[in-house]
Design an enzyme around this catalytic site. Structure first.
Site, PDB file in Angstrom:
ATOM      1  N   GLY A  30     -28.114  49.427   7.953  1.00  0.00           N
ATOM      2  CA  GLY A  30     -27.095  49.983   7.069  1.00  0.00           C
ATOM      3  C   GLY A  30     -26.000  48.979   6.754  1.00  0.00           C
ATOM      4  O   GLY A  30     -26.190  47.777   6.910  1.00  0.00           O
ATOM      5  N   ALA A  31     -24.840  49.521   6.279  1.00  0.00           N
ATOM      6  CA  ALA A  31     -23.749  48.670   5.782  1.00  0.00           C
ATOM      7  C   ALA A  31     -24.349  47.685   4.765  1.00  0.00           C
ATOM      8  O   ALA A  31     -24.189  46.471   4.861  1.00  0.00           O
ATOM      9  CB  ALA A  31     -23.028  47.953   6.913  1.00  0.00           C
ATOM     10  N   HIS A  36     -29.352  42.945   1.219  1.00  0.00           N
ATOM     11  CA  HIS A  36     -30.321  44.041   1.377  1.00  0.00           C
ATOM     12  C   HIS A  36     -30.879  44.440   0.013  1.00  0.00           C
ATOM     13  O   HIS A  36     -32.073  44.737  -0.114  1.00  0.00           O
ATOM     14  CB  HIS A  36     -29.649  45.267   2.000  1.00  0.00           C
ATOM     15  CG  HIS A  36     -29.138  45.055   3.387  1.00  0.00           C
ATOM     16  ND1 HIS A  36     -27.808  45.003   3.689  1.00  0.00           N
ATOM     17  CD2 HIS A  36     -29.798  44.876   4.556  1.00  0.00           C
ATOM     18  CE1 HIS A  36     -27.655  44.821   4.990  1.00  0.00           C
ATOM     19  NE2 HIS A  36     -28.843  44.729   5.542  1.00  0.00           N
ATOM     20  N   ASP A 149     -31.764  35.852   9.301  1.00  0.00           N
ATOM     21  CA  ASP A 149     -32.154  36.046  10.705  1.00  0.00           C
ATOM     22  C   ASP A 149     -33.466  35.303  10.924  1.00  0.00           C
ATOM     23  O   ASP A 149     -34.531  35.908  11.071  1.00  0.00           O
ATOM     24  CB  ASP A 149     -32.302  37.536  10.993  1.00  0.00           C
ATOM     25  CG  ASP A 149     -30.980  38.257  10.858  1.00  0.00           C
ATOM     26  OD1 ASP A 149     -30.138  38.111  11.746  1.00  0.00           O
ATOM     27  OD2 ASP A 149     -30.766  38.926   9.821  1.00  0.00           O
ATOM     28  N   VAL A 175     -28.946  35.487   0.710  1.00  0.00           N
ATOM     29  CA  VAL A 175     -28.060  35.668  -0.445  1.00  0.00           C
ATOM     30  C   VAL A 175     -26.655  35.289   0.024  1.00  0.00           C
ATOM     31  O   VAL A 175     -26.242  35.656   1.125  1.00  0.00           O
ATOM     32  CB  VAL A 175     -28.098  37.129  -0.947  1.00  0.00           C
ATOM     33  CG1 VAL A 175     -27.165  37.315  -2.134  1.00  0.00           C
ATOM     34  CG2 VAL A 175     -29.526  37.522  -1.319  1.00  0.00           C
TER      35      VAL A 175
END
Ligand code: PAF
Length: 280
Positions: A30-31, A36, A149, A175
């Site tokens: 999330g966030a 994403h 990651d 990004v």
């Protein structure tokens, strides 16, 4: 877009799309941000159905405060997912993912014995627990992970290989903000001062690529460490130049055709990671 919270509802939502559809999974905590969004867009382009999981996985946090402070923004996340064309947002509770404590122990030696594996003990075991659980629940054809990651990506590829998951892992490029800072959910936790210093991480990495063309691996590692020290606000946890496949540190550029520099640094209280490719 459907928002579902249970495994049963997720399965029901998936079956409503009919048989034989290609399913893309974007696992997230999330966030959500534009990083994403790039994973979601790619999955939407490549699959019939895109499932985005939004789950702050407790088993991958080795620091209780980090888990407590992790940003949770489900309403905004759903808006972003709608906008980018996701079909299903899966936002389960901890009990839904772990009806019983997950005691599985994964070993991805030597990939999990370096860098994040050293500084965040148990982290990758927790990542493997939740990602394998999501793979089992969603049964996707493809799964999308960000290259920020970098070590996580290598470990997930190994998870797929070792446990024979028939899932294509799709890595997606980092990004960045206009000033070079890699997008991360943790960026929202930076103070004003921290936000001003954080881009120095990527600036040091980018400058080190030029430097590396005429210097040794050890000198290049020192170049980045010196840049962090010069900044004064950033606190380097590690900088390692590794073989991009084995994640083992290299000592000479000729040792590999795929050399990647991986960094973790504290920007005030917030721990940021980033990486840069030298070769490959
Ligand atoms: O990269 C992340 O956000 C998490 O580690 C992941 C893959 C969603 C597992 O919780």
């Amino acid at each position: 877009m459907k928002l579902v919270e249970t495994v049963a509802d997720l399965k029901c939502a998936l079956s409503s799309f009919g048989q034989g559809k290609k399913v893309g999974l974007v696992p997230t905590m999330g966030a959500l941000h534009d990083g994403h969004a790039s994973l979601v867009k790619r999955s939407v382009d490549e699959n019939d159905v895109t499932v985005v999981s939004v789950f702050v996985n407790p088993t991958q946090f080795n620091d209780k405060n980090d888990l407590k402070n992790y940003p949770r923004t489900l309403d905004a996340d759903c808006k972003l997912l709608e906008r980018f064309g996701a079909d299903i947002a899966f936002a389960p509770s901890v009990e839904e993912i772990y009806p019983e404590p997950d005691t599985r122990l994964f070993d991805f030696s030597p990939l999990d014995k370096v860098m994040e594996g050293v500084h965040r003990p148990g982290h990758f075991n927790g990542v493997a627990q939740v990602v394998s659980r999501l793979f089992d629940i969603v049964s996707p054809d493809r799964a999308y992970f960000g290259e920020k990651d970098f070590q996580q990506l290598a470990i997930i590829r190994e998870l797929v290989r070792k446990y024979d998951y028939h899932i294509e892992i799709r890595p997606c490029p980092i990004v960045r903000e206009a000033d070079g800072l890699a997008l991360s959910s943790r960026n929202t936790l930076l103070t004003k001062e921290g936000r001003q210093h954080a881009p120095a991480i990527h600036a040091a990495l980018a400058a080190s690529v030029d430097f590396a063309s005429t210097h040794t691996v050890a000198e290049t590692v020192r170049f980045v460490a010196d840049a962090m020290a010069k900044d004064g606000y950033l606190r380097l946890e590690y900088y390692e130049i590794v073989d991009g496949r084995t994640l083992q540190p290299i000592t000479d550029w000729t040792e590999t055709d795929y050399a990647v520099g991986c960094i973790a640094a504290y920007c005030g209280e917030i721990r940021l990671i980033d990486n840069i490719k030298y070769k490959g």
